[in-house]
Write a protein that holds these residues in place. Structure first.
Motif, PDB file in Angstrom:
ATOM      1  N   LYS A  66      34.495  25.714  39.726  1.00 44.07           N
ATOM      2  CA  LYS A  66      33.363  24.778  39.734  1.00 44.07           C
ATOM      3  C   LYS A  66      32.244  25.242  38.811  1.00 44.07           C
ATOM      4  O   LYS A  66      31.568  24.430  38.169  1.00 44.07           O
ATOM      5  CB  LYS A  66      32.847  24.614  41.160  1.00 44.07           C
ATOM      6  CG  LYS A  66      31.744  23.568  41.321  1.00 44.07           C
ATOM      7  CD  LYS A  66      31.602  23.172  42.776  1.00 44.07           C
ATOM      8  CE  LYS A  66      30.527  22.113  42.925  1.00 44.07           C
ATOM      9  NZ  LYS A  66      29.189  22.691  42.913  1.00 44.07           N
ATOM     10  N   LEU A  67      32.026  26.561  38.746  1.00 46.58           N
ATOM     11  CA  LEU A  67      30.981  27.111  37.886  1.00 46.58           C
ATOM     12  C   LEU A  67      31.516  27.487  36.502  1.00 46.58           C
ATOM     13  O   LEU A  67      30.786  28.054  35.698  1.00 46.58           O
ATOM     14  CB  LEU A  67      30.360  28.348  38.555  1.00 46.58           C
ATOM     15  CG  LEU A  67      29.590  28.081  39.857  1.00 46.58           C
ATOM     16  CD1 LEU A  67      29.254  29.378  40.565  1.00 46.58           C
ATOM     17  CD2 LEU A  67      28.321  27.287  39.583  1.00 46.58           C
ATOM     18  N   ALA A  68      32.789  27.164  36.249  1.00 51.99           N
ATOM     19  CA  ALA A  68      33.434  27.477  34.966  1.00 51.99           C
ATOM     20  C   ALA A  68      33.296  28.955  34.625  1.00 51.99           C
ATOM     21  O   ALA A  68      33.034  29.330  33.481  1.00 51.99           O
ATOM     22  CB  ALA A  68      32.861  26.615  33.844  1.00 51.99           C
ATOM     23  N   SER A  69      33.485  29.798  35.644  1.00 55.43           N
ATOM     24  CA  SER A  69      33.289  31.235  35.463  1.00 55.43           C
ATOM     25  C   SER A  69      34.494  31.920  34.835  1.00 55.43           C
ATOM     26  O   SER A  69      34.358  32.980  34.229  1.00 55.43           O
ATOM     27  CB  SER A  69      32.991  31.896  36.820  1.00 55.43           C
ATOM     28  OG  SER A  69      31.800  31.383  37.370  1.00 55.43           O
ATOM     29  N   GLY A  70      35.683  31.358  35.009  1.00 56.65           N
ATOM     30  CA  GLY A  70      36.883  31.981  34.464  1.00 56.65           C
ATOM     31  C   GLY A  70      37.981  32.055  35.502  1.00 56.65           C
ATOM     32  O   GLY A  70      37.863  31.515  36.604  1.00 56.65           O
ATOM     33  N   PHE A  71      39.065  32.743  35.146  1.00 53.97           N
ATOM     34  CA  PHE A  71      40.265  32.794  35.982  1.00 53.97           C
ATOM     35  C   PHE A  71      40.626  34.241  36.284  1.00 53.97           C
ATOM     36  O   PHE A  71      40.916  35.013  35.372  1.00 53.97           O
ATOM     37  CB  PHE A  71      41.435  32.120  35.274  1.00 53.97           C
ATOM     38  CG  PHE A  71      41.128  30.749  34.742  1.00 53.97           C
ATOM     39  CD1 PHE A  71      40.926  29.682  35.595  1.00 53.97           C
ATOM     40  CD2 PHE A  71      41.022  30.538  33.379  1.00 53.97           C
ATOM     41  CE1 PHE A  71      40.631  28.424  35.111  1.00 53.97           C
ATOM     42  CE2 PHE A  71      40.732  29.283  32.882  1.00 53.97           C
ATOM     43  CZ  PHE A  71      40.529  28.220  33.748  1.00 53.97           C
ATOM     44  N   CYS A  72      40.630  34.593  37.555  1.00 53.18           N
ATOM     45  CA  CYS A  72      41.080  35.925  37.946  1.00 53.18           C
ATOM     46  C   CYS A  72      42.604  35.987  37.821  1.00 53.18           C
ATOM     47  O   CYS A  72      43.313  35.144  38.394  1.00 53.18           O
ATOM     48  CB  CYS A  72      40.660  36.210  39.384  1.00 53.18           C
ATOM     49  SG  CYS A  72      41.194  37.814  40.020  1.00 53.18           S
ATOM     50  N   PRO A  73      43.142  36.964  37.088  1.00 55.88           N
ATOM     51  CA  PRO A  73      44.596  37.033  36.868  1.00 55.88           C
ATOM     52  C   PRO A  73      45.313  37.672  38.052  1.00 55.88           C
ATOM     53  O   PRO A  73      45.819  38.798  37.971  1.00 55.88           O
ATOM     54  CB  PRO A  73      44.694  37.895  35.612  1.00 55.88           C
ATOM     55  CG  PRO A  73      43.528  38.823  35.714  1.00 55.88           C
ATOM     56  CD  PRO A  73      42.420  38.025  36.356  1.00 55.88           C
ATOM     57  N   ILE A  74      45.408  36.937  39.167  1.00 54.29           N
ATOM     58  CA  ILE A  74      45.841  37.583  40.400  1.00 54.29           C
ATOM     59  C   ILE A  74      47.308  38.002  40.385  1.00 54.29           C
ATOM     60  O   ILE A  74      47.665  38.992  41.025  1.00 54.29           O
ATOM     61  CB  ILE A  74      45.526  36.729  41.645  1.00 54.29           C
ATOM     62  CG1 ILE A  74      46.242  35.384  41.607  1.00 54.29           C
ATOM     63  CG2 ILE A  74      44.040  36.547  41.797  1.00 54.29           C
ATOM     64  CD1 ILE A  74      46.077  34.613  42.904  1.00 54.29           C
ATOM     65  N   GLU A  75      48.164  37.293  39.664  1.00 51.83           N
ATOM     66  CA  GLU A  75      49.563  37.735  39.591  1.00 51.83           C
ATOM     67  C   GLU A  75      49.663  39.081  38.876  1.00 51.83           C
ATOM     68  O   GLU A  75      50.401  39.972  39.311  1.00 51.83           O
ATOM     69  CB  GLU A  75      50.415  36.677  38.887  1.00 51.83           C
ATOM     70  CG  GLU A  75      51.871  37.072  38.697  1.00 51.83           C
ATOM     71  CD  GLU A  75      52.673  37.134  39.993  1.00 51.83           C
ATOM     72  OE1 GLU A  75      53.829  37.606  39.950  1.00 51.83           O
ATOM     73  OE2 GLU A  75      52.150  36.715  41.060  1.00 51.83           O
ATOM     74  N   ARG A  76      48.905  39.224  37.816  1.00 56.50           N
ATOM     75  CA  ARG A  76      48.910  40.499  37.083  1.00 56.50           C
ATOM     76  C   ARG A  76      48.360  41.623  37.975  1.00 56.50           C
ATOM     77  O   ARG A  76      48.900  42.736  37.996  1.00 56.50           O
ATOM     78  CB  ARG A  76      48.055  40.358  35.817  1.00 56.50           C
ATOM     79  CG  ARG A  76      48.105  41.568  34.905  1.00 56.50           C
ATOM     80  CD  ARG A  76      47.312  41.326  33.640  1.00 56.50           C
ATOM     81  NE  ARG A  76      47.310  42.501  32.783  1.00 56.50           N
ATOM     82  CZ  ARG A  76      46.260  42.911  32.086  1.00 56.50           C
ATOM     83  NH1 ARG A  76      45.129  42.213  32.120  1.00 56.50           N
ATOM     84  NH2 ARG A  76      46.331  43.980  31.337  1.00 56.50           N
ATOM     85  N   LEU A  77      47.299  41.341  38.704  1.00 56.31           N
ATOM     86  CA  LEU A  77      46.734  42.342  39.613  1.00 56.31           C
ATOM     87  C   LEU A  77      47.749  42.701  40.693  1.00 56.31           C
ATOM     88  O   LEU A  77      47.963  43.880  41.006  1.00 56.31           O
ATOM     89  CB  LEU A  77      45.450  41.805  40.250  1.00 56.31           C
ATOM     90  CG  LEU A  77      44.256  41.563  39.327  1.00 56.31           C
ATOM     91  CD1 LEU A  77      43.124  40.883  40.083  1.00 56.31           C
ATOM     92  CD2 LEU A  77      43.759  42.879  38.725  1.00 56.31           C
ATOM     93  N   TRP A  78      48.374  41.687  41.271  1.00 58.98           N
ATOM     94  CA  TRP A  78      49.346  41.914  42.346  1.00 58.98           C
ATOM     95  C   TRP A  78      50.489  42.786  41.855  1.00 58.98           C
ATOM     96  O   TRP A  78      50.890  43.747  42.517  1.00 58.98           O
ATOM     97  CB  TRP A  78      49.861  40.557  42.840  1.00 58.98           C
ATOM     98  CG  TRP A  78      50.736  40.643  44.056  1.00 58.98           C
ATOM     99  CD1 TRP A  78      51.940  41.280  44.158  1.00 58.98           C
ATOM    100  CD2 TRP A  78      50.477  40.084  45.339  1.00 58.98           C
ATOM    101  NE1 TRP A  78      52.456  41.136  45.424  1.00 58.98           N
ATOM    102  CE2 TRP A  78      51.585  40.409  46.171  1.00 58.98           C
ATOM    103  CE3 TRP A  78      49.436  39.325  45.871  1.00 58.98           C
ATOM    104  CZ2 TRP A  78      51.662  39.995  47.511  1.00 58.98           C
ATOM    105  CZ3 TRP A  78      49.520  38.910  47.194  1.00 58.98           C
ATOM    106  CH2 TRP A  78      50.607  39.250  47.999  1.00 58.98           C
ATOM    107  N   GLN A  79      51.036  42.454  40.696  1.00 56.65           N
ATOM    108  CA  GLN A  79      52.171  43.204  40.163  1.00 56.65           C
ATOM    109  C   GLN A  79      51.792  44.652  39.845  1.00 56.65           C
ATOM    110  O   GLN A  79      52.653  45.542  39.881  1.00 56.65           O
ATOM    111  CB  GLN A  79      52.729  42.513  38.919  1.00 56.65           C
ATOM    112  CG  GLN A  79      53.350  41.149  39.188  1.00 56.65           C
ATOM    113  CD  GLN A  79      54.500  41.203  40.178  1.00 56.65           C
ATOM    114  OE1 GLN A  79      55.206  42.205  40.297  1.00 56.65           O
ATOM    115  NE2 GLN A  79      54.684  40.108  40.917  1.00 56.65           N
TER     116      GLN A  79
END
Length: 443
Positions: free
Chosen positions: A285-298
């Motif tokens: 909503k605030l156009a802040s960006g995308f946390c790369p959660i799959e990369r973090l998880w792996q």
């Protein structure tokens, strides 16, 4: 042999999803509660053979651990919709901070917290992390509600509602730590707001106190590319690297947002065993960006889910947040297999508990853990047919399917009805605040 003490409550759902072990769905199972703890889990017939004081049939329901909202600003629910469709810094500096300076006092926190707690209970959230002003007032409302929570003591370099300066905030925080040290449902953390609002001196104070009190630290970190670039331009150092240099990172550190993650950031998160709290809808909503959660998880990083505050989301709906997280993870990773439904549910339960340091107590359905349990009614028209109940929960269900919620064995939601709040009275109080704020809100 002496007969086992009777269960206080025996729950008999269609499906039981313990979360740990991962990927498991039990059918025709029972869960028994005694003295606020899970005392029995096993086949339905064995459960019915246990002595019990009360039995609850839950046909068509999926029983799971209570959801854990790992980041939010509860009382900000009274600012819901006040300043929409704006970038983060304009939203914060030009609208939210002026509104907080004008309106936030103990009465605002009391009414806003009641509204937020009730909304979260109705959405199946048994435990939440709250970072906002007047933490002692928030603690009092959480205590009265029966919910479970981590409260973060807010720390900024400038005066805030309820604290003259950071020293005053920390003094109040230490007193609150002492007061709540033995509370069965409320834990405390330190909440330095963000790297751009808290200088080195105050961060070092937070580090020392957190170490002394064995307390977690929750902080907005790398929320936007602008924040990171501004820090690099000013100091040559990324904010996460600065926090590492100051000694704040570690297993108790909860990094909220983390939309900007390069290789060095990822290596630090792994090295220090930090948790990341992903707030996808606020970030979108605030156009802040995308946390790369799959990369973090792996990479082995613990990733939890948070709603953020209703002023930037605009709801405290963790089930919807989890669906968004799962869908967004697939798009960001470019893989349809990223963050499947079981992993998504784990992020919203056990991973959240782990981030808050509560995974020994909550987050999964295991004998000996606290009986924080939610029932989702999957019998509705729009949820049929059901091939995989967990997939149906994550990808098709809404929070309106939450039928029951127990925290430490106490029913906070019964058949969709709040047991500890008068819903009409909550709506009236929130509406009264809305009228006042709308008449004098900064434009």
């Amino acid at each position: 042999m002496p007969q086992a003490a009777a269960l206080d409550l025996l729950l008999l759902p269609t499906w039981l999803v313990p979360v740990e072990p991962a990927g498991v769905v039990f059918t025709d199972y029972a869960l028994g509660i005694r003295d606020g703890l899970i005392a029995f889990m096993g086949p339905r017939a064995e459960g019915l053979a246990q002595p019990h004081r009360e039995k609850r049939e839950l046909p068509g329901c999926l029983l799971a651990p209570g959801l854990v909202n790992a980041h939010g600003h509860g009382a900000m629910s009274l600012f819901r919709g006040l300043a929409d469709d704006l970038p983060l810094m304009s939203w914060l500096q030009d609208h939210i901070w002026p509104a907080e300076a004008k309106w936030v006092d103990e009465a605002f926190i009391r009414d806003g917290m009641d509204l937020a707690i009730a909304e979260q209970i109705k959405g199946g959230i048994s435990c939440f992390a709250d970072m906002y002003f007047y933490p002692a007032v928030a603690a009092e409302r959480i205590h009265e509600s029966g919910a479970r929570a981590q409260i973060s003591v807010p720390v900024l370099d400038f005066p805030v509602p309820g604290a003259r300066d950071s020293d005053d905030a920390l003094r109040q925080g230490i007193a609150l730590f002492d007061e709540l040290r033995a509370h069965p449902r409320i834990s405390l953390a330190f909440g330095p707001h963000a790297p751009y609002t808290v200088g080195d001196a105050n961060l070092e104070q937070v580090r020392v106190l957190a170490n002394q009190l064995d307390a977690p630290i929750q902080m907005h970190v790398h929320e936007t590319a602008f924040e990171v670039q501004q820090a690099v331009d000013a100091t040559g150092e990324r904010p996460l690297a600065r926090l590492a240099r100051l000694g704040l990172l570690g297993p108790r550190f909860q990094a909220v947002h983390m939309t900007q993650v390069n290789d060095e950031d990822l290596a630090m998160l792994v090295e220090y065993n930090c948790s990341v709290v992903h707030c996808p809808e606020s970030n979108l909503k605030l156009a802040s960006g995308f946390c790369p959660i799959e990369r973090l998880w792996q990479a082995g990083v613990n990733v939890a889910i948070g709603t953020d505050g209703a002023a930037s989301n605009n709801d405290l709906d963790l089930l919807a947040e989890t669906r968004t997280a799962a869908l967004l993870a697939k798009a960001v990773a470019g893989s349809a297999t990223a963050v499947d439904a079981h992993r998504a549910l784990r992020m919203a339960t056990l991973n959240g508990a782990r981030a808050l340091g509560l995974d020994g107590c909550i987050g999964s359905l295991e004998v000996g853990k606290a009986a924080d349990v939610v029932a989702f009614d999957l019998s509705g028209l729009a949820l049929q047919p059901i091939y995989n109940p967990v997939s149906q929960l994550i990808y098709a269900a809404g929070r309106d399917c939450v039928s029951h919620l127990w925290v430490a064995g106490q029913a906070l939601l019964d058949g969709g009805r709040l047991t500890g709040f008068d819903e009409a009275e909550l709506i009236a109080r929130a509406s009264a605040w809305g009228e006042r704020i709308a008449e004098g809100a900064p434009r």
